[in-house]
Design an enzyme around this catalytic site. Structure first.
Site, mmCIF file in Angstrom:
data_model
loop_
_atom_site.group_PDB
_atom_site.id
_atom_site.type_symbol
_atom_site.label_atom_id
_atom_site.label_comp_id
_atom_site.label_asym_id
_atom_site.label_seq_id
_atom_site.Cartn_x
_atom_site.Cartn_y
_atom_site.Cartn_z
ATOM 1 N N TYR A 184 27.841 55.964 18.019
ATOM 2 C CA TYR A 184 27.793 57.388 18.335
ATOM 3 C C TYR A 184 27.486 57.578 19.830
ATOM 4 C CZ TYR A 184 28.184 57.525 13.329
ATOM 5 O OH TYR A 184 28.642 57.325 12.050
ATOM 6 N N ARG A 232 16.655 54.557 17.496
ATOM 7 C CA ARG A 232 17.458 53.551 16.779
ATOM 8 C C ARG A 232 18.498 52.983 17.740
ATOM 9 N NH1 ARG A 232 19.918 53.393 10.645
ATOM 10 N NH2 ARG A 232 17.839 52.540 10.326
HETATM 11 C C1 LIG Z 1 25.089 56.652 2.564
HETATM 12 C C2 LIG Z 1 24.604 56.139 3.888
HETATM 13 C C3 LIG Z 1 24.482 57.002 4.966
HETATM 14 C C4 LIG Z 1 23.978 56.546 6.194
HETATM 15 N N1 LIG Z 1 23.754 57.445 7.211
HETATM 16 C C5 LIG Z 1 23.098 57.038 8.317
HETATM 17 C C6 LIG Z 1 22.642 57.983 9.282
HETATM 18 O O1 LIG Z 1 22.756 59.190 9.109
HETATM 19 N N2 LIG Z 1 22.021 57.500 10.385
HETATM 20 C C7 LIG Z 1 21.819 56.161 10.588
HETATM 21 O O2 LIG Z 1 21.250 55.781 11.617
HETATM 22 N N3 LIG Z 1 22.198 55.268 9.672
HETATM 23 C C8 LIG Z 1 22.805 55.663 8.543
HETATM 24 N N4 LIG Z 1 23.112 54.766 7.579
HETATM 25 C C9 LIG Z 1 22.688 53.365 7.751
HETATM 26 C C10 LIG Z 1 21.347 53.128 7.066
HETATM 27 O O3 LIG Z 1 20.324 53.927 7.638
HETATM 28 C C11 LIG Z 1 20.939 51.645 7.140
HETATM 29 O O4 LIG Z 1 20.764 51.297 8.483
HETATM 30 C C12 LIG Z 1 21.985 50.733 6.502
HETATM 31 O O5 LIG Z 1 22.490 51.255 5.284
HETATM 32 C C13 LIG Z 1 21.410 49.337 6.231
HETATM 33 O O6 LIG Z 1 20.294 49.428 5.374
HETATM 34 P P1 LIG Z 1 20.399 49.088 3.775
HETATM 35 O O7 LIG Z 1 20.966 47.686 3.677
HETATM 36 O O8 LIG Z 1 18.972 49.164 3.315
HETATM 37 O O9 LIG Z 1 21.301 50.077 3.152
HETATM 38 C C14 LIG Z 1 23.641 55.184 6.365
HETATM 39 C C15 LIG Z 1 23.816 54.305 5.269
HETATM 40 C C16 LIG Z 1 24.250 54.771 4.047
HETATM 41 C C17 LIG Z 1 24.359 53.801 2.895
#
Ligand SMILES: Cc1cc2nc3c(=O)[nH]c(=O)nc-3n(C[C@H](O)[C@H](O)[C@H](O)COP(=O)(O)O)c2cc1C
Length: 361
Positions: A184, A232
């Site tokens: 982004y 982040r």
């Molecule tokens: C449905 C979904 C939406 C996400 N939206 C964002 C977001 O708005 N901002 C962001 O920094 N990361 C976003 N991510 C990334 C997550 O915050 C996280 O970094 C990533 O899923 C890895 O973690 P996990 O393995 O626990 O899912 C999103 C991930 C998922 C699954």
């Protein structure tokens, strides 16, 4: 007397105390209308707080309409959006967690369709809009070529981040996370893949980091000194010639040296469709958090495929990170923290209304 593992001990950032070190990572829900959330968001985030997490972050909440990833993304540029997000902050607080707001601008990855409609770029002719970036280089095939931002436009965007921070404070949030990852706007300036500028906002790493630093200045101007600010970062582009872990350490050192950022949330990738992650495995991004914590001297958050209670506890106990951010595991089970605490023989503070459930085990 048994002592809770560090994962389930409180942690302080400035004047804010979280009841434990499990964080709900930001997760877009693509369910807003004109940037305004609804009952879905209230239920989604309220459930996470009631599930026992220490800090609950909203999804990426955008500083302007053209800064949204999709037409369904949350925003915080209007009074109506602020009033709605105040309900979210109050609900999270009522659930016993600290309410955090991730603030974002999608940059050249703006104007895409909802993931469940394919997630493809939407051109202005098809009802989308022209995205913005450091240079007129589209994210990938099919993406609209972004407008290369002028210095005046960049200053305007820093101002939008400041205005959003002011509204976040008025809405009752206690932590802001600036989204500097996943391709982004801020990450697109940091990365040599997308930033080909030869003015003060491009060139060497210091130039490419200038937008981030100006956004931090702008946000801190509106965000009280006793409230924490997180950033982040994508700690690598996973692309030859892209942003490297060494770059992420350097940017974190600069942020740590300023004294106004409290934690680096260590994610990776998202800046290029050509990225190649050699091995996706539980905790694959933890080494970034560990290295930045050690070498930049700032608190870090670890994120990425952390699913097991023992794994999360190990990351914290061994000083690899100060917080663990979980996303998908918490979609599957909002009460993950409660269950993890039980697995680890720890206790977690629950809302009074739920106490009898805790006693029942
Ligand atoms: C449905 C979904 C939406 C996400 N939206 C964002 C977001 O708005 N901002 C962001 O920094 N990361 C976003 N991510 C990334 C997550 O915050 C996280 O970094 C990533 O899923 C890895 O973690 P996990 O393995 O626990 O899912 C999103 C991930 C998922 C699954």
């Amino acid at each position: 007397m048994s002592v809770n593992p560090l994962l389930f001990q409180p942690i302080n950032f400035r004047s804010v105390t979280a009841r434990n070190r499990v964080v709900v990572s930001p997760m877009c829900q693509y369910s807003a209308t004109d940037g305004l959330g609804d009952d879905w968001h209230l239920q989604h985030l309220g459930a996470k707080a009631m599930g026992g997490a220490g800090i609950v972050f909203t999804e990426a909440t955008h500083v302007s309409a053209p800064g949204r990833i999709t037409a369904g993304c949350l925003g915080l540029w209007s009074q109506a959006q602020q009033d709605f997000l105040a309900r979210i902050a109050a609900m999270i607080t009522r659930g016993g967690a600290v309410p955090g707001l991730q603030i974002a601008h999608a940059g050249r990855k703006a104007s895409t369709d909802l993931p469940w409609k394919g997630g493809k770029p939407v051109s202005p002719e098809a009802g989308g809009w022209v995205p913005m970036g450091p240079s007129a280089i589209p994210f990938g095939p099919g993406y609209t070529t972004p407008t290369a931002l002028s210095a005046e436009q960049i200053a305007g965007i820093a101002g939008e981040f400041a205005a959003t921070a002011r509204r976040a404070r008025q809405a009752g949030f206690k932590i802001i996370e600036v989204h500097g990852a996943h391709g982004y706007l801020i990450h697109s300036f940091l990365s040599p893949v997308s930033n080909h500028r030869n003015d003060a906002y491009g060139g060497d790493l210091a130039g490419r980091a200038r937008l981030l630093m100006e956004v931090i200045d702008a946000v801190r101007g509106e965000w009280p000194a006793d409230l924490p600010l997180f950033v982040r970062l994508s700690c690598t582009d996973w692309v030859q010639g892209g942003l490297t872990p060494d770059d992420a350490v350097q940017v974190s050192r600069w942020l740590a040296g300023r004294g106004d950022v409290d934690l680096i949330d260590c994610s990776s990738g998202g800046g290029s469709p050509d990225q190649h992650i050699p091995s996706l495995h539980p905790g694959y991004q933890v080494p970034f958090a560990e290295r930045i914590r050690r070498e930049a001297g700032i608190a870090t958050g670890a994120v990425g495929m952390i699913r097991e209670a023992d794994h999360a506890a190990e990351i914290i106990a061994n000083g690899r990170a100060d917080l663990v951010f979980l996303a998908r595991a918490l979609l599957a089970d909002p009460a993950w923290p409660i269950r993890a605490a039980k697995t680890l023989g720890a206790s977690v503070e629950w809302p009074e209304q739920y106490r009898r459930g805790a006693l029942a085990g």
